[in-house]
Design a protein around this motif. Structure first.
Motif, mmCIF file in Angstrom:
data_model
loop_
_atom_site.group_PDB
_atom_site.id
_atom_site.type_symbol
_atom_site.label_atom_id
_atom_site.label_comp_id
_atom_site.label_asym_id
_atom_site.label_seq_id
_atom_site.Cartn_x
_atom_site.Cartn_y
_atom_site.Cartn_z
ATOM 1 N N ARG A 39 32.733 -114.403 41.751
ATOM 2 C CA ARG A 39 32.697 -113.636 42.858
ATOM 3 C C ARG A 39 31.316 -112.751 42.987
ATOM 4 N N ILE A 40 31.109 -111.959 41.705
ATOM 5 C CA ILE A 40 30.104 -111.424 41.463
ATOM 6 C C ILE A 40 28.818 -112.121 41.447
ATOM 7 N N ALA A 41 28.833 -113.255 40.635
ATOM 8 C CA ALA A 41 27.632 -114.229 40.742
ATOM 9 C C ALA A 41 27.330 -114.589 42.030
ATOM 10 N N LEU A 42 28.228 -114.943 43.122
ATOM 11 C CA LEU A 42 27.790 -115.647 44.242
ATOM 12 C C LEU A 42 27.094 -114.243 45.114
ATOM 13 N N GLN A 43 27.746 -112.986 44.983
ATOM 14 C CA GLN A 43 27.278 -111.833 45.647
ATOM 15 C C GLN A 43 25.648 -111.732 45.096
ATOM 16 N N GLU A 44 25.376 -111.684 43.726
ATOM 17 C CA GLU A 44 24.065 -111.644 43.407
ATOM 18 C C GLU A 44 22.927 -112.617 43.898
ATOM 19 N N VAL A 45 23.699 -113.986 43.826
ATOM 20 C CA VAL A 45 22.847 -115.212 44.360
ATOM 21 C C VAL A 45 22.619 -114.990 45.887
ATOM 22 N N ASP A 46 23.599 -114.302 46.660
ATOM 23 C CA ASP A 46 23.404 -113.984 47.993
ATOM 24 C C ASP A 46 22.134 -113.037 48.210
#
Length: 137
Positions: A39-46
């Protein structure tokens, strides 16, 4: 009890292997940590995608404005060439075109030399990982 086999479900609780419950808890904890990490990685990618898109928009806008400024400078240079050297429109445009081709050739040659390697293996690996992360491959 649905995660236990039929044989284990029929045994009394005291005769079941004790490690099974602990292993299930550790697995659930690891799964929870991985879910949080994803979840954190996806937020960073976004956030990175938004930053890169914004940067691309501003670069495109700057490039467009620079192109318009170049057209205005070329028009002013053409008018100056006509007045100072007494050239006609055709000869002024031809002189500008020749100057542009020479300047473009020099720029491309210098840019090609500067962009040529050698690159360090770490640099190539970083570029490869970044490209894969951005493109999602």
């Amino acid at each position: 009890m649905s995660d236990l086999s039929d044989d284990q479900a029929q045994r009394p609780e005291s005769s079941r292997p004790r490690g099974l419950g602990a292993a299930a808890r550790v697995t659930a904890l690891a799964s929870s940590v991985m879910d949080l990490h994803v979840r954190i990685a996806l937020q960073e990618v976004d956030r990175e995608k938004r930053r890169l898109i914004s940067g691309g928009v501003f670069l495109a806008m700057g490039g467009t404005l620079m192109l318009l400024a170049l057209v205005a400078v070329e028009a002013a240079l053409m008018v100056w060439m006509q007045e100072a050297w007494g050239l006609g429109v055709t000869r002024s445009l031809l002189a500008l075109a020749i100057g542009n081709v020479v300047l473009a050739g020099v720029s491309l040659r210098l840019g090609g030399q500067l962009a040529k390697g050698p690159y360090l293996p770490q640099t190539l690996e970083g570029i490869s990982r970044t490209t894969k992360a951005v493109l999602g491959r």
